[in-house]
Design a protein around this motif. Structure first.
Motif, PDB file in Angstrom:
ATOM      1  N   GLN A  30      32.867 -17.118  -3.765  1.00  0.00           N
ATOM      2  CA  GLN A  30      33.427 -16.202  -4.956  1.00  0.00           C
ATOM      3  C   GLN A  30      33.609 -14.759  -4.133  1.00  0.00           C
ATOM      4  OE1 GLN A  30      31.302 -16.283  -8.457  1.00  0.00           O
ATOM      5  NE2 GLN A  30      32.851 -14.476  -9.316  1.00  0.00           N
ATOM      6  N   ALA A  31      32.367 -14.448  -3.457  1.00  0.00           N
ATOM      7  CA  ALA A  31      32.641 -12.787  -2.841  1.00  0.00           C
ATOM      8  C   ALA A  31      33.406 -12.862  -1.809  1.00  0.00           C
ATOM      9  CB  ALA A  31      31.179 -12.647  -2.202  1.00  0.00           C
ATOM     10  N   LYS A  32      33.678 -13.976  -1.069  1.00  0.00           N
ATOM     11  CA  LYS A  32      34.649 -13.998  -0.126  1.00  0.00           C
ATOM     12  C   LYS A  32      36.310 -13.966  -0.318  1.00  0.00           C
ATOM     13  CE  LYS A  32      36.182 -16.395   4.215  1.00  0.00           C
ATOM     14  NZ  LYS A  32      35.847 -17.488   5.058  1.00  0.00           N
ATOM     15  N   CYS A  33      36.445 -14.762  -1.445  1.00  0.00           N
ATOM     16  CA  CYS A  33      37.964 -15.234  -1.689  1.00  0.00           C
ATOM     17  C   CYS A  33      38.320 -14.302  -3.111  1.00  0.00           C
ATOM     18  CB  CYS A  33      37.940 -16.732  -1.818  1.00  0.00           C
ATOM     19  SG  CYS A  33      37.567 -17.584  -0.681  1.00  0.00           S
ATOM     20  N   ILE A  34      37.446 -13.838  -4.081  1.00  0.00           N
ATOM     21  CA  ILE A  34      37.884 -13.491  -5.215  1.00  0.00           C
ATOM     22  C   ILE A  34      37.599 -12.008  -5.348  1.00  0.00           C
ATOM     23  CG2 ILE A  34      37.687 -13.689  -7.905  1.00  0.00           C
ATOM     24  CD1 ILE A  34      37.134 -16.620  -7.378  1.00  0.00           C
ATOM     25  N   ALA A  35      38.719 -11.082  -5.738  1.00  0.00           N
ATOM     26  CA  ALA A  35      38.468  -9.742  -5.887  1.00  0.00           C
ATOM     27  C   ALA A  35      37.699  -9.533  -7.118  1.00  0.00           C
ATOM     28  CB  ALA A  35      40.001  -9.131  -5.663  1.00  0.00           C
ATOM     29  N   THR A  36      36.893  -8.396  -7.096  1.00  0.00           N
ATOM     30  CA  THR A  36      36.204  -7.981  -7.946  1.00  0.00           C
ATOM     31  C   THR A  36      36.874  -7.655  -9.295  1.00  0.00           C
ATOM     32  OG1 THR A  36      35.820  -5.835  -7.071  1.00  0.00           O
ATOM     33  CG2 THR A  36      34.190  -7.747  -6.752  1.00  0.00           C
ATOM     34  N   SER A  37      38.365  -6.865  -9.031  1.00  0.00           N
ATOM     35  CA  SER A  37      39.219  -6.412 -10.077  1.00  0.00           C
ATOM     36  C   SER A  37      39.972  -7.613 -10.397  1.00  0.00           C
ATOM     37  CB  SER A  37      39.607  -5.319  -9.576  1.00  0.00           C
ATOM     38  OG  SER A  37      40.617  -5.377  -8.430  1.00  0.00           O
ATOM     39  N   PHE A  38      40.073  -8.116 -11.592  1.00  0.00           N
ATOM     40  CA  PHE A  38      40.773  -9.144 -12.098  1.00  0.00           C
ATOM     41  C   PHE A  38      42.172  -8.589 -12.468  1.00  0.00           C
ATOM     42  CE2 PHE A  38      36.522 -10.916 -12.608  1.00  0.00           C
ATOM     43  CZ  PHE A  38      36.458 -11.774 -11.717  1.00  0.00           C
ATOM     44  N   LYS A  39      43.289  -9.180 -12.109  1.00  0.00           N
ATOM     45  CA  LYS A  39      44.494  -8.774 -12.419  1.00  0.00           C
ATOM     46  C   LYS A  39      45.131  -9.840 -13.366  1.00  0.00           C
ATOM     47  CE  LYS A  39      45.301  -5.750  -8.360  1.00  0.00           C
ATOM     48  NZ  LYS A  39      45.208  -5.973  -7.032  1.00  0.00           N
ATOM     49  N   GLU A  40      44.653 -11.201 -13.250  1.00  0.00           N
ATOM     50  CA  GLU A  40      45.364 -12.266 -13.970  1.00  0.00           C
ATOM     51  C   GLU A  40      43.968 -13.203 -14.374  1.00  0.00           C
ATOM     52  OE1 GLU A  40      48.039 -14.436 -11.519  1.00  0.00           O
ATOM     53  OE2 GLU A  40      49.022 -12.459 -10.611  1.00  0.00           O
TER      54      GLU A  40
END
Length: 86
Positions: A30-40
């Motif tokens: 999750q830390a590697k692949c998902i940005a901390t600011s969600f747009k969708e």
């Protein structure tokens, strides 16, 4: 021979180790692949591919490490038996 209590302890330890591996994998991927600011609200294609690859690599390494540790443990056990026979 292992008693029922020992088998229960082994089973509980295995569940605990698998839970820990899953937690570590989830956190790392999750830390590697998902940005901390969600747009969708849904994962993007890039995030989904990254997560898929990350999980696959994590599980592959975990499997290889487990096999290596088992092999080393069996080698150590054989050496101890050999020493005990002398």
């Amino acid at each position: 021979m292992a008693t029922d209590a020992q088998m229960q302890q082994v089973a509980e330890l295995e569940v605990e180790m698998m839970s820990d591996m899953y937690r570590r994998m989830t956190t790392a991927c999750q830390a590697k692949c998902i940005a901390t600011s969600f747009k969708e609200s849904e994962l993007t294609k890039g995030e989904a591919v990254c997560l898929d690859r990350c999980v696959a690599k994590y599980l592959d390494v975990h499997e290889k490490l487990g096999k290596r540790l088992t092999s080393m443990s069996q080698g150590d056990e054989a050496a101890l038996q050999k020493l005990a026979q002398q």
